[in-house]
Design a protein around this motif. Sequence first.
Motif, PDB file in Angstrom:
ATOM      1  N   UNK A  51       4.751  -7.246 -25.949  1.00 51.82           N
ATOM      2  CA  UNK A  51       5.270  -8.512 -26.489  1.00 51.82           C
ATOM      3  C   UNK A  51       4.162  -9.533 -26.724  1.00 51.82           C
ATOM      4  N   UNK A  52       3.046  -9.049 -27.261  1.00 51.89           N
ATOM      5  CA  UNK A  52       1.931  -9.934 -27.596  1.00 51.89           C
ATOM      6  C   UNK A  52       1.006 -10.263 -26.447  1.00 51.89           C
ATOM      7  N   UNK A  53       1.323  -9.794 -25.258  1.00 51.22           N
ATOM      8  CA  UNK A  53       0.493 -10.088 -24.090  1.00 51.22           C
ATOM      9  C   UNK A  53      -0.310  -8.853 -23.695  1.00 51.22           C
ATOM     10  N   UNK A  54      -1.629  -9.041 -23.469  1.00 50.21           N
ATOM     11  CA  UNK A  54      -2.460  -7.913 -23.079  1.00 50.21           C
ATOM     12  C   UNK A  54      -2.247  -7.599 -21.591  1.00 50.21           C
ATOM     13  N   UNK A  55      -1.895  -6.328 -21.317  1.00 47.43           N
ATOM     14  CA  UNK A  55      -1.682  -5.864 -19.947  1.00 47.43           C
ATOM     15  C   UNK A  55      -2.738  -4.821 -19.657  1.00 47.43           C
ATOM     16  N   UNK A  56      -3.373  -4.870 -18.474  1.00 52.51           N
ATOM     17  CA  UNK A  56      -4.432  -3.895 -18.188  1.00 52.51           C
ATOM     18  C   UNK A  56      -4.447  -3.483 -16.717  1.00 52.51           C
ATOM     19  N   UNK A  57      -5.025  -2.314 -16.481  1.00 56.44           N
ATOM     20  CA  UNK A  57      -5.257  -1.809 -15.124  1.00 56.44           C
ATOM     21  C   UNK A  57      -6.449  -0.867 -15.195  1.00 56.44           C
ATOM     22  N   UNK A  58      -7.400  -0.967 -14.240  1.00 57.25           N
ATOM     23  CA  UNK A  58      -8.609  -0.142 -14.317  1.00 57.25           C
ATOM     24  C   UNK A  58      -8.336   1.362 -14.291  1.00 57.25           C
ATOM     25  N   UNK A  59      -7.222   1.764 -13.690  1.00 54.34           N
ATOM     26  CA  UNK A  59      -6.887   3.201 -13.628  1.00 54.34           C
ATOM     27  C   UNK A  59      -5.843   3.589 -14.666  1.00 54.34           C
ATOM     28  N   UNK A  60      -5.509   2.644 -15.542  1.00 54.94           N
ATOM     29  CA  UNK A  60      -4.490   2.901 -16.553  1.00 54.94           C
ATOM     30  C   UNK A  60      -3.189   2.199 -16.207  1.00 54.94           C
ATOM     31  N   UNK A 216      -5.429   9.749  11.241  1.00 54.83           N
ATOM     32  CA  UNK A 216      -4.208   9.072  11.708  1.00 54.83           C
ATOM     33  C   UNK A 216      -3.719   8.042  10.704  1.00 54.83           C
ATOM     34  N   UNK A 217      -4.563   7.701   9.717  1.00 56.37           N
ATOM     35  CA  UNK A 217      -4.115   6.762   8.677  1.00 56.37           C
ATOM     36  C   UNK A 217      -4.786   7.088   7.351  1.00 56.37           C
ATOM     37  N   UNK A 218      -4.026   6.879   6.279  1.00 58.13           N
ATOM     38  CA  UNK A 218      -4.517   7.152   4.926  1.00 58.13           C
ATOM     39  C   UNK A 218      -4.104   5.978   4.042  1.00 58.13           C
ATOM     40  N   UNK A 219      -5.057   5.419   3.315  1.00 55.65           N
ATOM     41  CA  UNK A 219      -4.736   4.323   2.395  1.00 55.65           C
ATOM     42  C   UNK A 219      -3.940   4.853   1.214  1.00 55.65           C
ATOM     43  N   UNK A 220      -2.915   4.111   0.796  1.00 49.11           N
ATOM     44  CA  UNK A 220      -2.137   4.485  -0.383  1.00 49.11           C
ATOM     45  C   UNK A 220      -2.843   3.888  -1.592  1.00 49.11           C
ATOM     46  N   UNK A 221      -3.502   4.753  -2.330  1.00 53.82           N
ATOM     47  CA  UNK A 221      -4.355   4.340  -3.442  1.00 53.82           C
ATOM     48  C   UNK A 221      -3.559   3.572  -4.494  1.00 53.82           C
ATOM     49  N   UNK A 222      -4.096   2.420  -4.900  1.00 51.61           N
ATOM     50  CA  UNK A 222      -3.500   1.684  -6.017  1.00 51.61           C
ATOM     51  C   UNK A 222      -2.329   0.786  -5.666  1.00 51.61           C
ATOM     52  N   UNK A 223      -1.852   0.826  -4.418  1.00 53.77           N
ATOM     53  CA  UNK A 223      -0.725  -0.036  -4.043  1.00 53.77           C
ATOM     54  C   UNK A 223      -1.268  -1.346  -3.485  1.00 53.77           C
ATOM     55  N   UNK A 224      -1.035  -2.441  -4.220  1.00 57.56           N
ATOM     56  CA  UNK A 224      -1.536  -3.743  -3.768  1.00 57.56           C
ATOM     57  C   UNK A 224      -0.417  -4.785  -3.742  1.00 57.56           C
ATOM     58  N   UNK A 225       0.821  -4.309  -3.613  1.00 52.79           N
ATOM     59  CA  UNK A 225       1.990  -5.181  -3.441  1.00 52.79           C
ATOM     60  C   UNK A 225       2.631  -4.798  -2.107  1.00 52.79           C
ATOM     61  N   UNK A 226       2.986  -5.771  -1.252  1.00 51.90           N
ATOM     62  CA  UNK A 226       3.562  -5.433   0.062  1.00 51.90           C
ATOM     63  C   UNK A 226       5.038  -5.046  -0.028  1.00 51.90           C
ATOM     64  N   UNK A 227       5.289  -3.908  -0.681  1.00 51.02           N
ATOM     65  CA  UNK A 227       6.651  -3.417  -0.896  1.00 51.02           C
ATOM     66  C   UNK A 227       7.450  -3.397   0.415  1.00 51.02           C
ATOM     67  N   UNK A 228       8.722  -3.772   0.309  1.00 53.72           N
ATOM     68  CA  UNK A 228       9.691  -3.648   1.411  1.00 53.72           C
ATOM     69  C   UNK A 228       9.344  -4.471   2.651  1.00 53.72           C
ATOM     70  N   UNK A 229       8.539  -5.503   2.480  1.00 55.47           N
ATOM     71  CA  UNK A 229       8.196  -6.346   3.627  1.00 55.47           C
ATOM     72  C   UNK A 229       8.779  -7.746   3.444  1.00 55.47           C
ATOM     73  N   UNK A 230       8.914  -8.493   4.556  1.00 55.51           N
ATOM     74  CA  UNK A 230       9.382  -9.879   4.457  1.00 55.51           C
ATOM     75  C   UNK A 230       8.494 -10.769   3.593  1.00 55.51           C
ATOM     76  N   UNK A 231       7.272 -10.301   3.279  1.00 57.15           N
ATOM     77  CA  UNK A 231       6.383 -11.074   2.410  1.00 57.15           C
ATOM     78  C   UNK A 231       6.968 -11.230   1.005  1.00 57.15           C
ATOM     79  N   UNK A 232       7.961 -10.399   0.656  1.00 57.27           N
ATOM     80  CA  UNK A 232       8.607 -10.489  -0.657  1.00 57.27           C
ATOM     81  C   UNK A 232       9.978 -11.169  -0.599  1.00 57.27           C
ATOM     82  N   UNK A 233      10.360 -11.681   0.565  1.00 57.84           N
ATOM     83  CA  UNK A 233      11.709 -12.257   0.713  1.00 57.84           C
ATOM     84  C   UNK A 233      11.986 -13.365  -0.295  1.00 57.84           C
ATOM     85  N   UNK A 234      10.953 -14.121  -0.644  1.00 57.32           N
ATOM     86  CA  UNK A 234      11.140 -15.222  -1.593  1.00 57.32           C
ATOM     87  C   UNK A 234      11.532 -14.767  -2.982  1.00 57.32           C
ATOM     88  N   UNK A 235      11.356 -13.469  -3.280  1.00 57.38           N
ATOM     89  CA  UNK A 235      11.726 -12.955  -4.594  1.00 57.38           C
ATOM     90  C   UNK A 235      13.124 -12.361  -4.658  1.00 57.38           C
TER      91      UNK A 235
END
Length: 352
Positions: A51-60, A216-235
């Motif tokens: 819609x006329x707006x440029x959207x980008x992501x380094x990994x696509x 014992x822990x593995x980073x979830x590559x590319x996820x930079x939104x705190x999905x399913x947490x109270x940090x999103x309650x305002x939305x």
Amino acid sequence: GSQVQGMGMAAYDSSEEAKKVWDRVDSFCQKELGFSIIKVVRDNPKEMLVNGQKISHPKGVLHLTQFTQVALTVLTMAQTTELRAASLFHSKAMFAGHSLGEYAALSCFDIMSGEEVVRVVYNRGLTMQNYVPRDENGKSPFGMMVVRPKIVGWSQKSLEEEVVSLTKAEKDEAIYVVNYNIEGSQYAVTGHLGLLHKLEEKLLKRQNELGAKKPACIWVEGVDVPFHSPLLEGGVDAFRKTIEATIGHVDPELLIDRYIPNLNAVPFSLEKEYVQAIYEQTKSSVLEKVLEDWSVYDHQAELLARLILIELLAYQFASPVRWINTQKAFLTHERLAVDKVIEFGPSPVLSN
């Protein structure tokens, strides 16, 4: 995190049923949302005009959550159509979906139309993406890790206590356990990167002390939104409006005792106790009103089912995915014996 470029395209080229689903949704996306989901999946361009707006992501752009959510949902819809064509789809089965998969499940079992569900998940992704603050390079202060507490001798309770302890020690930062996937063995933790790194340090130290060979822990590559947490309650309120505007008629018989929501992992019901339990978990003002006027809603099954469904989905946005209990609900249901569970998606994430 399971999305990959080209997913579903082999079936697009070989299955008439799958091709029809992708083409129908692609046409809808181009007309209504301003992009081609087939182009996103096939080519995964690093930037694109929407819609006329440029959207980008380094990994696509497939890795931008608004596009990821549409692509994974359409893939599942296409897979379901293939199963139906082969007479292997059980229309009376119990069903659930992990996080985004909950929307795909509702579409596959005809509670929401394909177009309805695509509009909702696209806006769900946009709301999540836009709700997070980003620096001039587009980086967010959040991340996500998969944690396997059993490897370091922790229980679920130990992990939760560590997460609470780290959060209490910081004034303006927080982390949360948000996916309860496999009891004792796999959880997702999200929140501010600084605290996630501190949790990682604790886990690595313990791992080294025990001489554990698996991480014992593995980073979830590319996820930079705190999905399913109270940090999103305002939305939640803004997202509820999207769902309300999208979901039309709801047939309660398609949901009762068959659909297991992420929010509570209890098979869907119209009983007052069920609504009360959701209200106590969410403090939803909508359900508070329903409970206050129960005699009015008690005899309007379709209206009540729609209201409950909308609240379940609106709060799922900012609440943990209770997959451990979802699996238990499948396997221990009082009346419906489950013999087989089929997973839809680009790879066997849940069944693994």
